[in-house]
Motif scaffolding. Sequence first.
Motif, short mmCIF file in Angstrom:
data_model
loop_
_atom_site.label_atom_id
_atom_site.label_comp_id
_atom_site.label_asym_id
_atom_site.label_seq_id
_atom_site.Cartn_x
_atom_site.Cartn_y
_atom_site.Cartn_z
N GLY A 151 -11.07 3.02 2.74
CA GLY A 151 -12.42 3.59 2.72
C GLY A 151 -12.69 4.26 1.39
N ASN A 152 -13.89 4.05 0.85
CA ASN A 152 -14.16 4.56 -0.49
C ASN A 152 -14.47 6.06 -0.49
OD1 ASN A 152 -16.47 2.99 0.73
ND2 ASN A 152 -17.62 4.18 -0.77
N ASP A 153 -13.65 6.81 -1.23
CA ASP A 153 -13.80 8.25 -1.40
C ASP A 153 -14.15 8.52 -2.86
OD1 ASP A 153 -13.02 8.46 1.24
OD2 ASP A 153 -10.93 8.82 0.75
N TRP A 154 -15.14 9.39 -3.08
CA TRP A 154 -15.63 9.63 -4.44
C TRP A 154 -15.11 10.97 -4.96
CZ3 TRP A 154 -18.49 5.43 -5.98
CH2 TRP A 154 -18.90 5.45 -7.32
N VAL A 155 -14.62 10.96 -6.19
CA VAL A 155 -13.96 12.13 -6.76
C VAL A 155 -14.92 12.97 -7.60
CG1 VAL A 155 -12.04 12.91 -8.20
CG2 VAL A 155 -11.82 10.82 -6.85
N ALA A 156 -14.81 14.28 -7.48
CA ALA A 156 -15.56 15.22 -8.31
C ALA A 156 -14.62 15.90 -9.30
CB ALA A 156 -16.26 16.26 -7.46
N HIS A 157 -15.17 16.32 -10.45
CA HIS A 157 -14.38 17.00 -11.48
C HIS A 157 -15.33 17.91 -12.25
CE1 HIS A 157 -11.69 17.44 -15.05
NE2 HIS A 157 -10.73 17.29 -14.15
N GLU A 183 -5.50 12.17 -14.93
CA GLU A 183 -5.03 12.98 -13.81
C GLU A 183 -4.97 12.06 -12.58
OE1 GLU A 183 -7.51 16.33 -13.10
OE2 GLU A 183 -7.43 17.04 -15.18
N HIS A 184 -3.90 12.20 -11.78
CA HIS A 184 -3.82 11.39 -10.57
C HIS A 184 -4.10 12.26 -9.37
CE1 HIS A 184 -1.53 8.82 -7.49
NE2 HIS A 184 -2.68 8.25 -7.76
N PHE A 185 -5.19 11.98 -8.69
CA PHE A 185 -5.63 12.81 -7.57
C PHE A 185 -4.58 12.89 -6.48
CE2 PHE A 185 -7.62 13.46 -3.46
CZ PHE A 185 -8.42 14.57 -3.70
N ASN A 186 -3.90 11.79 -6.20
CA ASN A 186 -2.97 11.75 -5.07
C ASN A 186 -1.62 12.38 -5.38
OD1 ASN A 186 -4.74 9.21 -5.31
ND2 ASN A 186 -4.40 9.38 -3.11
N THR A 196 4.65 0.77 -8.56
CA THR A 196 3.97 0.27 -7.36
C THR A 196 2.48 -0.03 -7.55
OG1 THR A 196 3.40 2.51 -6.56
CG2 THR A 196 5.55 1.60 -5.91
N LEU A 197 1.83 0.59 -8.53
CA LEU A 197 0.37 0.44 -8.65
C LEU A 197 0.03 -0.93 -9.24
CD1 LEU A 197 -2.16 2.28 -8.17
CD2 LEU A 197 -2.20 2.62 -10.65
N ARG A 198 -0.66 -1.76 -8.46
CA ARG A 198 -1.04 -3.09 -8.89
C ARG A 198 -2.49 -3.37 -8.52
NH1 ARG A 198 2.99 -2.07 -10.87
NH2 ARG A 198 4.99 -3.19 -10.93
N ASN A 199 -3.26 -3.87 -9.48
CA ASN A 199 -4.64 -4.25 -9.19
C ASN A 199 -4.64 -5.42 -8.22
OD1 ASN A 199 -7.40 -4.09 -9.35
ND2 ASN A 199 -7.56 -5.20 -11.27
N ASN A 200 -5.41 -5.29 -7.13
CA ASN A 200 -5.43 -6.28 -6.04
C ASN A 200 -4.09 -6.34 -5.30
OD1 ASN A 200 -8.12 -7.19 -6.58
ND2 ASN A 200 -7.32 -8.39 -8.30
N GLY A 201 -3.33 -5.26 -5.37
CA GLY A 201 -2.05 -5.20 -4.69
C GLY A 201 -2.08 -4.25 -3.51
N SER A 202 -0.90 -4.01 -2.92
CA SER A 202 -0.79 -3.13 -1.76
C SER A 202 -1.06 -1.67 -2.12
CB SER A 202 0.60 -3.26 -1.14
OG SER A 202 0.80 -4.56 -0.63
N HIS A 203 -0.75 -1.29 -3.36
CA HIS A 203 -1.09 0.05 -3.85
C HIS A 203 -2.15 -0.13 -4.93
CE1 HIS A 203 0.36 4.11 -5.77
NE2 HIS A 203 -0.81 4.21 -5.19
N SER A 220 -5.92 6.51 -5.70
CA SER A 220 -5.30 5.28 -5.23
C SER A 220 -5.02 5.37 -3.73
CB SER A 220 -3.99 5.01 -5.99
OG SER A 220 -3.02 6.03 -5.72
N ASP A 221 -4.86 4.20 -3.10
CA ASP A 221 -4.48 4.16 -1.69
C ASP A 221 -3.66 2.90 -1.41
OD1 ASP A 221 -6.38 2.17 -1.71
OD2 ASP A 221 -7.72 3.10 -0.26
N PHE A 222 -3.09 2.87 -0.22
CA PHE A 222 -2.20 1.77 0.18
C PHE A 222 -2.85 0.96 1.32
CE2 PHE A 222 0.56 4.85 -1.77
CZ PHE A 222 1.53 4.10 -2.43
N ASP A 223 -2.43 -0.30 1.43
CA ASP A 223 -2.96 -1.14 2.50
C ASP A 223 -2.41 -0.72 3.86
OD1 ASP A 223 -0.33 -2.00 2.45
OD2 ASP A 223 -0.79 -4.06 1.87
#
Length: 223
Positions: A151-157, A183-186, A196-203, A220-223
């Motif tokens: 689900g898309n969550d929008w970040v504020a800064h 900065e990495h929110f998670n 682990t971070l891959r575009n179109n991947g599980s992360h 970022s999020d995981f499947d």
Amino acid sequence: MYVEAYKIFTSVMELRNKKGQRKYGAIKYWIDKPQNVKPLLPRVIQEEVEMKIPLPTFKYIPNPIQANIFKTGELVVCDCCEQEVDMYCTKGIYAIEEVEYLCPSCIHSGLAAKKFDGQFQQDLLNSELVKNDDYTDEVLHRTPGYISWQGNDWVAHCTDYCAFIDYVGWQELVEMGITEEFEHFNGHSKEELSATLRNNGSHQGYLFQCLECQQYILYSDFD
């Protein structure tokens, strides 16, 4: 292939809902008027075709086509204005009623959110930083959401919401030269992200940028 599609769809169609009726009507139109059928354009030609509808300026998505927020290349009917459009967002609103296609104009004006009593973001992150209610209204009701695993969550800064830049993996961050500048929110370490971070991947990574200080923010999020 419309004749074959017509035979298959009429054997399984459900005409008690508007979506089924609309699909049946569209296929039946091409069956009745085969002279109006136009062949699909090859991708290289599609990219050269001028879009029929103008693309509004979205404060929180500076490059919506490059970021793959809107799709192009075929004509569809916007569920809000009911006009035929060649640029659209698919299933991008959180609402009770199922919405298949929305054009940029209906999203940008707020008409889509109002008509379907919905919003485009699942949640707002760090929203306590934003004191201006107009900013919150714009990102919820007049900014198309991105597609994510959870689900898309929008970040504020700082004191405003960030701009969505693109979908990314670690490789994209390396190519942009910003592996030491975000900065990495998670809270995952850079070692974890590089592994682990891959575009179109599980992360999957979603890159934002603060509109005030220009800081890159990775969510970022995981499947």
